[in-house]
Motif scaffolding. Sequence first.
Motif, PDB file in Angstrom:
ATOM      1  N   ALA A 111       0.812  -1.225   0.000  1.00  0.00           N
ATOM      2  CA  ALA A 111       0.000   0.000   0.000  1.00  0.00           C
ATOM      3  C   ALA A 111       0.837   1.264   0.000  1.00  0.00           C
ATOM      4  CB  ALA A 111      -0.933   0.006   1.212  1.00  0.00           C
ATOM      5  N   GLY A 112       2.124   1.170   0.387  1.00  0.00           N
ATOM      6  CA  GLY A 112       2.990   2.338   0.443  1.00  0.00           C
ATOM      7  C   GLY A 112       3.451   2.690   1.842  1.00  0.00           C
ATOM      8  N   LYS A 113       3.153   1.800   2.813  1.00  0.00           N
ATOM      9  CA  LYS A 113       3.518   2.081   4.211  1.00  0.00           C
ATOM     10  C   LYS A 113       5.033   2.186   4.386  1.00  0.00           C
ATOM     11  CE  LYS A 113       1.683  -1.580   6.074  1.00  0.00           C
ATOM     12  NZ  LYS A 113       1.435  -2.300   4.804  1.00  0.00           N
ATOM     13  N   SER A 114       5.745   1.143   3.964  1.00  0.00           N
ATOM     14  CA  SER A 114       7.193   1.114   4.182  1.00  0.00           C
ATOM     15  C   SER A 114       7.896   2.213   3.387  1.00  0.00           C
ATOM     16  CB  SER A 114       7.761  -0.258   3.801  1.00  0.00           C
ATOM     17  OG  SER A 114       7.302  -1.247   4.713  1.00  0.00           O
ATOM     18  N   THR A 115       7.414   2.482   2.189  1.00  0.00           N
ATOM     19  CA  THR A 115       8.009   3.557   1.393  1.00  0.00           C
ATOM     20  C   THR A 115       7.874   4.891   2.110  1.00  0.00           C
ATOM     21  OG1 THR A 115       7.567   2.411  -0.694  1.00  0.00           O
ATOM     22  CG2 THR A 115       7.909   4.779  -0.806  1.00  0.00           C
ATOM     23  N   THR A 116       6.693   5.158   2.660  1.00  0.00           N
ATOM     24  CA  THR A 116       6.480   6.407   3.403  1.00  0.00           C
ATOM     25  C   THR A 116       7.408   6.476   4.605  1.00  0.00           C
ATOM     26  OG1 THR A 116       4.151   6.434   2.727  1.00  0.00           O
ATOM     27  CG2 THR A 116       4.760   7.821   4.593  1.00  0.00           C
ATOM     28  N   ASN A 169      10.287   5.019   4.958  1.00  0.00           N
ATOM     29  CA  ASN A 169      11.666   5.195   4.505  1.00  0.00           C
ATOM     30  C   ASN A 169      11.951   6.633   4.079  1.00  0.00           C
ATOM     31  OD1 ASN A 169      12.650   2.582   4.922  1.00  0.00           O
ATOM     32  ND2 ASN A 169      11.811   1.844   2.997  1.00  0.00           N
ATOM     33  N   VAL A 170      10.949   7.306   3.530  1.00  0.00           N
ATOM     34  CA  VAL A 170      11.131   8.717   3.169  1.00  0.00           C
ATOM     35  C   VAL A 170      11.202   9.580   4.423  1.00  0.00           C
ATOM     36  CG1 VAL A 170      10.070  10.707   2.038  1.00  0.00           C
ATOM     37  CG2 VAL A 170      10.052   8.485   0.895  1.00  0.00           C
ATOM     38  N   ILE A 171      10.304   9.316   5.392  1.00  0.00           N
ATOM     39  CA  ILE A 171      10.283  10.104   6.626  1.00  0.00           C
ATOM     40  C   ILE A 171      11.605   9.982   7.377  1.00  0.00           C
ATOM     41  CG2 ILE A 171       9.201  10.301   8.915  1.00  0.00           C
ATOM     42  CD1 ILE A 171       6.563   9.450   7.645  1.00  0.00           C
ATOM     43  N   THR A 172      12.193   8.783   7.353  1.00  0.00           N
ATOM     44  CA  THR A 172      13.435   8.556   8.089  1.00  0.00           C
ATOM     45  C   THR A 172      14.691   8.907   7.294  1.00  0.00           C
ATOM     46  OG1 THR A 172      13.385   6.234   7.384  1.00  0.00           O
ATOM     47  CG2 THR A 172      12.462   6.743   9.548  1.00  0.00           C
ATOM     48  N   TYR A 197      15.806   7.357   4.532  1.00  0.00           N
ATOM     49  CA  TYR A 197      16.422   6.233   3.830  1.00  0.00           C
ATOM     50  C   TYR A 197      16.164   6.310   2.327  1.00  0.00           C
ATOM     51  CZ  TYR A 197      17.830   3.723   8.030  1.00  0.00           C
ATOM     52  OH  TYR A 197      18.448   3.359   9.187  1.00  0.00           O
ATOM     53  N   LEU A 198      15.070   6.987   1.948  1.00  0.00           N
ATOM     54  CA  LEU A 198      14.748   7.217   0.543  1.00  0.00           C
ATOM     55  C   LEU A 198      14.489   8.704   0.340  1.00  0.00           C
ATOM     56  CD1 LEU A 198      12.185   4.369  -0.307  1.00  0.00           C
ATOM     57  CD2 LEU A 198      14.547   4.521  -1.106  1.00  0.00           C
ATOM     58  N   SER A 199      14.776   9.190  -0.854  1.00  0.00           N
ATOM     59  CA  SER A 199      14.402  10.564  -1.190  1.00  0.00           C
ATOM     60  C   SER A 199      13.012  10.549  -1.815  1.00  0.00           C
ATOM     61  CB  SER A 199      15.412  11.167  -2.162  1.00  0.00           C
ATOM     62  OG  SER A 199      15.452  10.409  -3.363  1.00  0.00           O
ATOM     63  N   ALA A 200      12.279  11.636  -1.649  1.00  0.00           N
ATOM     64  CA  ALA A 200      10.942  11.753  -2.225  1.00  0.00           C
ATOM     65  C   ALA A 200      11.035  12.255  -3.660  1.00  0.00           C
ATOM     66  CB  ALA A 200      10.100  12.708  -1.397  1.00  0.00           C
ATOM     67  N   THR A 201      10.085  11.833  -4.488  1.00  0.00           N
ATOM     68  CA  THR A 201       9.983  12.386  -5.837  1.00  0.00           C
ATOM     69  C   THR A 201       9.488  13.824  -5.774  1.00  0.00           C
ATOM     70  OG1 THR A 201       9.477  10.171  -6.682  1.00  0.00           O
ATOM     71  CG2 THR A 201       8.975  12.032  -8.122  1.00  0.00           C
ATOM     72  N   ALA A 202       8.570  14.084  -4.838  1.00  0.00           N
ATOM     73  CA  ALA A 202       8.050  15.434  -4.615  1.00  0.00           C
ATOM     74  C   ALA A 202       7.506  15.512  -3.199  1.00  0.00           C
ATOM     75  CB  ALA A 202       6.955  15.769  -5.632  1.00  0.00           C
ATOM     76  N   GLY A 203       7.294  16.746  -2.733  1.00  0.00           N
ATOM     77  CA  GLY A 203       6.753  16.939  -1.392  1.00  0.00           C
ATOM     78  C   GLY A 203       7.848  16.992  -0.340  1.00  0.00           C
ATOM     79  N   ASP A 227       8.389  -0.170  11.801  1.00  0.00           N
ATOM     80  CA  ASP A 227       7.816  -0.764  10.592  1.00  0.00           C
ATOM     81  C   ASP A 227       7.572  -2.251  10.817  1.00  0.00           C
ATOM     82  OD1 ASP A 227       6.927  -1.222   8.050  1.00  0.00           O
ATOM     83  OD2 ASP A 227       8.808  -0.742   7.043  1.00  0.00           O
ATOM     84  N   GLU A 228       6.303  -2.629  10.926  1.00  0.00           N
ATOM     85  CA  GLU A 228       5.909  -4.030  11.139  1.00  0.00           C
ATOM     86  C   GLU A 228       6.697  -4.659  12.293  1.00  0.00           C
ATOM     87  OE1 GLU A 228       3.463  -5.384   9.537  1.00  0.00           O
ATOM     88  OE2 GLU A 228       3.262  -4.356   7.620  1.00  0.00           O
ATOM     89  N   PRO A 229       6.601  -4.109  13.505  1.00  0.00           N
ATOM     90  CA  PRO A 229       7.471  -4.558  14.604  1.00  0.00           C
ATOM     91  C   PRO A 229       7.179  -5.956  15.128  1.00  0.00           C
ATOM     92  CG  PRO A 229       5.837  -3.002  15.417  1.00  0.00           C
ATOM     93  CD  PRO A 229       5.721  -3.002  13.921  1.00  0.00           C
TER      94      PRO A 229
END
Length: 317
Positions: free
Chosen positions: A38-43, A45-48, A50-56, A156-158
């Motif tokens: 659904a996009g949980k882990s991606t979100t 990873n961006v907040i922390t 670990y990933l850069s956002a495409t926008a926002g 994340d999914e602890p």
Amino acid sequence: MIEVTNLVKHYGDKKAVNDISFSIKDGELVGFLGPNGAGKSTTMNVITGYLSATAGSAKINGIDILEDPMEAKRHIGYLPEQPPLYMDMSVNEYLDFICDLKGVDRNRKGHISDICEQAGITGVYKRMVKNLSKGYKQRVGLAQALIGDPEVLILDEPTVGLDPIQIVEIRNVIKVLGKQRTVILSSHILPEVQAICQRVLVINKGRIVADDTPQNLSKYVDMNHRMQIRIAAPRDKAEALLRDIPEMGDVVFEGVVENETCDFLICSKKNADIRRLLFNTCAKAGYPILMLNPLSASLEDIFIKLTEKDAEASKEA
């Protein structure tokens, strides 16, 4: 404490996160709920960072995670789905190593001791990580997230892969930690979110489809009145009687629990309260109602309805 604004993340042509915005106040324990993919882990990873956002943007305590990642990360403790453990270290060696990584310069021995107590791993402090049970490894993962006393915990999914006893233990640890920090808990396990969280964000196909308390989420879906009823009557007589009641919807026979009775799951038509009609009709026929149990919408019901609605809306668009 956490401010996410118009966040978008693409993987090629796939939109993993699709223009989502939300904020989390200091001290909130929030569940991030959604099906796999659904996009949980991606979100997370961006907040922390670990990933850069495409926008926002994503800000932690007012600090943009992309503009000043080092400072923003000082406020974050992160437990990914797979805890970042070194199996050939003892627990104390590993936590000391994490202190080095995070630049902890306080009374390190006392700090680690306090964290071990919070995470419930004092008894395995000198054991090798590889020799610990899955539940204790997860606790060590929590402990590394607590190094440096971050104000924000992102989990994340602890409880993935834990047995029922371990799940309850980790839930209890998270509840205690949530009294002192802001916590985001990502999960696709509905009872877990309901048991721990004060607020729930539901994400589906990269978009937020609901944001409320577990108790208030029912307002997002149209749930008919559902009840379990036990009637002292033969099944055929009772079933015919129920189906003849105006505004009655589904009538499902559930079996016999007591002699000379029958149980049904009944559902009225939309927004119809049929309790008085039930009582009067059964009393007139001489069939006593021995049990009438209203069933509120469970978080599972609500989640299914929300994701179904979102899928229908996507098709129409």
